[in-house]
Design a protein around this motif. Sequence first.
Motif, PDB file in Angstrom:
ATOM      1  N   ASN A  93       0.814  -1.212   0.000  1.00  0.00           N
ATOM      2  CA  ASN A  93       0.000   0.000   0.000  1.00  0.00           C
ATOM      3  C   ASN A  93       0.847   1.262   0.000  1.00  0.00           C
ATOM      4  OD1 ASN A  93      -2.454  -1.429   0.199  1.00  0.00           O
ATOM      5  ND2 ASN A  93      -2.256  -1.542   2.409  1.00  0.00           N
ATOM      6  N   GLU A  94       0.178   2.339  -0.304  1.00  0.00           N
ATOM      7  CA  GLU A  94       0.774   3.656  -0.199  1.00  0.00           C
ATOM      8  C   GLU A  94      -0.232   4.522   0.558  1.00  0.00           C
ATOM      9  OE1 GLU A  94       3.372   6.240  -3.231  1.00  0.00           O
ATOM     10  OE2 GLU A  94       1.374   5.714  -3.941  1.00  0.00           O
ATOM     11  N   VAL A  95       0.215   5.191   1.615  1.00  0.00           N
ATOM     12  CA  VAL A  95      -0.657   6.007   2.451  1.00  0.00           C
ATOM     13  C   VAL A  95      -0.299   7.467   2.223  1.00  0.00           C
ATOM     14  CG1 VAL A  95      -1.414   6.491   4.803  1.00  0.00           C
ATOM     15  CG2 VAL A  95      -0.771   4.169   4.175  1.00  0.00           C
ATOM     16  N   HIS A  96      -1.298   8.265   1.848  1.00  0.00           N
ATOM     17  CA  HIS A  96      -1.123   9.695   1.657  1.00  0.00           C
ATOM     18  C   HIS A  96      -1.836  10.404   2.801  1.00  0.00           C
ATOM     19  CE1 HIS A  96       0.276   9.129  -2.496  1.00  0.00           C
ATOM     20  NE2 HIS A  96      -0.609   8.149  -2.531  1.00  0.00           N
ATOM     21  N   ILE A  97      -1.132  11.274   3.498  1.00  0.00           N
ATOM     22  CA  ILE A  97      -1.704  11.991   4.627  1.00  0.00           C
ATOM     23  C   ILE A  97      -1.577  13.484   4.356  1.00  0.00           C
ATOM     24  CG2 ILE A  97      -1.609  12.378   7.111  1.00  0.00           C
ATOM     25  CD1 ILE A  97      -0.097   9.669   7.286  1.00  0.00           C
ATOM     26  N   THR A  98      -2.707  14.175   4.348  1.00  0.00           N
ATOM     27  CA  THR A  98      -2.733  15.625   4.183  1.00  0.00           C
ATOM     28  C   THR A  98      -3.191  16.213   5.501  1.00  0.00           C
ATOM     29  OG1 THR A  98      -3.329  15.369   1.874  1.00  0.00           O
ATOM     30  CG2 THR A  98      -3.675  17.517   2.839  1.00  0.00           C
ATOM     31  N   THR A  99      -2.383  17.116   6.046  1.00  0.00           N
ATOM     32  CA  THR A  99      -2.726  17.696   7.338  1.00  0.00           C
ATOM     33  C   THR A  99      -3.177  19.136   7.172  1.00  0.00           C
ATOM     34  OG1 THR A  99      -0.456  18.407   7.721  1.00  0.00           O
ATOM     35  CG2 THR A  99      -1.054  16.249   8.534  1.00  0.00           C
ATOM     36  N   GLY A 100      -4.084  19.531   8.015  1.00  0.00           N
ATOM     37  CA  GLY A 100      -4.564  20.903   8.077  1.00  0.00           C
ATOM     38  C   GLY A 100      -4.776  21.269   9.536  1.00  0.00           C
ATOM     39  N   LYS A 101      -5.211  22.481   9.786  1.00  0.00           N
ATOM     40  CA  LYS A 101      -5.450  22.902  11.162  1.00  0.00           C
ATOM     41  C   LYS A 101      -6.691  22.239  11.742  1.00  0.00           C
ATOM     42  CE  LYS A 101      -3.181  27.336  10.727  1.00  0.00           C
ATOM     43  NZ  LYS A 101      -3.324  28.795  10.770  1.00  0.00           N
ATOM     44  N   GLU A 102      -7.683  21.998  10.907  1.00  0.00           N
ATOM     45  CA  GLU A 102      -8.955  21.482  11.400  1.00  0.00           C
ATOM     46  C   GLU A 102      -9.228  20.029  11.025  1.00  0.00           C
ATOM     47  OE1 GLU A 102     -12.098  24.072  10.274  1.00  0.00           O
ATOM     48  OE2 GLU A 102     -11.041  25.862  10.979  1.00  0.00           O
ATOM     49  N   PHE A 103      -8.420  19.453  10.144  1.00  0.00           N
ATOM     50  CA  PHE A 103      -8.684  18.086   9.717  1.00  0.00           C
ATOM     51  C   PHE A 103      -7.411  17.401   9.255  1.00  0.00           C
ATOM     52  CE2 PHE A 103      -8.735  20.515   5.863  1.00  0.00           C
ATOM     53  CZ  PHE A 103      -8.139  19.686   4.946  1.00  0.00           C
TER      54      PHE A 103
END
Length: 124
Positions: A93-103
């Motif tokens: 697998n490949e996991v993509h994580i996008t971070t933000g202040k609220e989510f």
Amino acid sequence: MESREKEKKTRIQADQDRSYDGDAFVNLFAHRGAREILVLDGNGYPLRSTISHRRTYIYASYLKPLTSMARNVVRDLDPANDVVFMRIRSEINEVHITTGKEFILIVVQKLKKRLEKPSNKVSG
């Protein structure tokens, strides 16, 4: 009495049949090869997911601390920077994580099989 049981079964069946088939958000990611999509709030609690509750909490419990640690490391190196996107790759697998202040958005993709090139070794 029977109508109540029938109504209860119908309600349970409706909950089990609930899926995100018509959801444009999920369809966009499915078109691009995503297998699993999770949306977490800023504290790491799941808001929405396309997988079971158990797997959702497993992903959330492992990946939220990882994103926090990555953010701390980047800020230790340069306080003006922040982690916006992470990509973790394994053999499957490949996991993509996008971070933000609220989510936090987590997308898991299955890797396409690589065609292995035949080796040009000379036996002798």
